[in-house]
Design an enzyme around this catalytic site. Structure first.
Site, PDB file in Angstrom:
ATOM      1  N   ASN A   9       0.867  -1.186   0.000  1.00  0.00           N
ATOM      2  CA  ASN A   9       0.000   0.000   0.000  1.00  0.00           C
ATOM      3  C   ASN A   9       0.901   1.234   0.000  1.00  0.00           C
ATOM      4  OD1 ASN A   9      -1.810   2.049   0.517  1.00  0.00           O
ATOM      5  ND2 ASN A   9      -2.227   1.425   2.642  1.00  0.00           N
ATOM      6  N   TRP A  10       0.948   1.895  -1.136  1.00  0.00           N
ATOM      7  CA  TRP A  10       1.850   3.054  -1.258  1.00  0.00           C
ATOM      8  C   TRP A  10       1.282   4.310  -0.609  1.00  0.00           C
ATOM      9  CZ3 TRP A  10       4.542   3.276  -6.756  1.00  0.00           C
ATOM     10  CH2 TRP A  10       5.446   2.212  -6.852  1.00  0.00           C
ATOM     11  N   LYS A  11       0.011   4.260  -0.226  1.00  0.00           N
ATOM     12  CA  LYS A  11      -0.639   5.443   0.391  1.00  0.00           C
ATOM     13  C   LYS A  11      -0.447   6.662  -0.511  1.00  0.00           C
ATOM     14  CE  LYS A  11       0.351   3.342   4.806  1.00  0.00           C
ATOM     15  NZ  LYS A  11       0.393   3.477   6.234  1.00  0.00           N
ATOM     16  N   HIS A  93      -9.199   0.993   5.465  1.00  0.00           N
ATOM     17  CA  HIS A  93      -7.892   1.206   6.102  1.00  0.00           C
ATOM     18  C   HIS A  93      -8.079   2.193   7.255  1.00  0.00           C
ATOM     19  CE1 HIS A  93      -3.748   2.426   6.731  1.00  0.00           C
ATOM     20  NE2 HIS A  93      -3.377   1.348   6.052  1.00  0.00           N
ATOM     21  N   GLU A  95      -6.435   4.596   8.215  1.00  0.00           N
ATOM     22  CA  GLU A  95      -6.206   6.017   7.867  1.00  0.00           C
ATOM     23  C   GLU A  95      -7.444   6.602   7.180  1.00  0.00           C
ATOM     24  OE1 GLU A  95      -2.487   5.457   5.811  1.00  0.00           O
ATOM     25  OE2 GLU A  95      -1.536   4.926   7.706  1.00  0.00           O
ATOM     26  N   GLU A 163      -4.942  -5.277  10.851  1.00  0.00           N
ATOM     27  CA  GLU A 163      -3.934  -4.223  10.985  1.00  0.00           C
ATOM     28  C   GLU A 163      -4.134  -3.470  12.297  1.00  0.00           C
ATOM     29  OE1 GLU A 163      -2.111  -3.015   7.030  1.00  0.00           O
ATOM     30  OE2 GLU A 163      -3.820  -1.704   7.370  1.00  0.00           O
ATOM     31  N   GLY A 169       3.002   1.908  10.764  1.00  0.00           N
ATOM     32  CA  GLY A 169       3.993   2.968  10.600  1.00  0.00           C
ATOM     33  C   GLY A 169       4.742   3.322  11.870  1.00  0.00           C
ATOM     34  N   SER A 209       3.864  -2.502  10.288  1.00  0.00           N
ATOM     35  CA  SER A 209       5.320  -2.534  10.472  1.00  0.00           C
ATOM     36  C   SER A 209       5.969  -3.862  10.074  1.00  0.00           C
ATOM     37  CB  SER A 209       5.690  -2.166  11.921  1.00  0.00           C
ATOM     38  OG  SER A 209       5.293  -0.837  12.200  1.00  0.00           O
ATOM     39  N   GLY A 230       2.955  -1.199   4.252  1.00  0.00           N
ATOM     40  CA  GLY A 230       2.988   0.210   3.879  1.00  0.00           C
ATOM     41  C   GLY A 230       4.409   0.637   3.521  1.00  0.00           C
ATOM     42  N   GLY A 231       5.103   1.226   4.495  1.00  0.00           N
ATOM     43  CA  GLY A 231       6.421   1.826   4.267  1.00  0.00           C
ATOM     44  C   GLY A 231       7.405   0.930   3.523  1.00  0.00           C
TER      45      GLY A 231
END
Ligand code: PEP
Length: 249
Positions: A9-11, A93, A95, A163, A169, A209, A230-231
């Site tokens: 997920n590149w957000k 998600h 966010e 999640e 993150g 993470s 993510g990251g």
């Protein structure tokens, strides 16, 4: 047999220069056992799907509107995402839930729209740190699962991502026992709701993470069928060892 899934997920990260990361992943994992999915920001969807075309990568979106079309300035429908080359959409998600005040009923409506358009959905569930500390994790996850997942799913069209919000993150990861407990619980709830055969075939991802250093031990947990990352999905050099660990699990 559930095919493992490594989903990135590149957000709100990435421009056309970053399409090279997808190209690099496609080259490095042309014979991967696992399914590899990248969900870039919406403006990159079409070009990402061109880069990934006939390669080992599938492309997904990060959200969709619950309506088919109409006066919703700035929004994007499920059909548009499909048309741009997406075959999955991530929904619910944390966010989106926090930044856009999305609740379970919104996630469910979006999922229905996505499924009707022919997309597969990755529905995210997760507890806040205070909820975990108050020992409410399973109640929260059970409620989100009941509220966010529509009735008309198939084992092929639904992926569930656990999640924990406090792990996204942050570099913090639940213990292996905690991940296992929640994934077993989700599988059991899916079984109760959709029956054994369907529930057994639905893929459950862990997200929060996930890094090259912890991927192998997370993938060894029963009922973990992959990861939503993510990251560490932004650079092929970070995502690649995670995919390799999944292939080996
Ligand atoms: C995510 O955003 O879904 C996520 C898991 O992020 P990260 O891997 O950066 O914690």
């Amino acid at each position: 047999m559930r095919r493992k899934l490594a989903a990135g997920n590149w957000k709100m990260n990435g421009t056309s220069a970053d399409l090279a990361q997808i190209e690099a992943l496609a080259q490095a994992h042309s014979s991967a056992l696992s399914e590899i999915l990248i969900a870039p920001p919406t403006p990159l969807l079409h070009r990402a799907s061109q880069v990934a075309k006939s390669k080992a990568i599938t492309i997904g979106a990060q959200d969709c509107h619950k309506r088919e079309r109409g006066a919703h300035t700035g929004d994007v429908s499920a059909e548009m995402l499909l048309d741009a080359g997406a075959s999955y959409v991530i929904l619910g998600h944390s966010e989106r839930r926090a930044d856009h005040d999305e609740h379970d009923e919104d996630v469910r409506a979006k999922a229905r729209a996505a499924l009707a358009a022919g997309l597969r959905v990755i529905i995210c569930l997760g507890e806040e740190l205070e909820e975990r500390e108050a020992d409410n994790t399973l109640d929260i996850i059970g409620g989100q699962l009941a509220g966010s997942i529509p009735d008309d799913i198939s084992s092929d069209s639904l992926v569930v991502a656990y999640e924990p919000i406090w792990a996204i993150g942050t570099g913090k990861v639940p213990s292996i026992a905690q991940i296992g407990e929640v994934h077993d619980f989700i599988r059991a709830r899916l079984e109760k709701r959709f029956g054994h055969a369907t529930a057994k075939a639905i893929r459950l991802l862990y997200g929060g993470s996930v890094k090259p250093a912890n991927a192998a031990e997370i993938f060894a947990v029963e009922n973990v069928d992959g990861a939503l990352v993510g990251g560490a999905s932004l650079k092929a050099e970070d995502f690649s060892p995670i995919i390799a660990a999944l292939d080996e699990s």
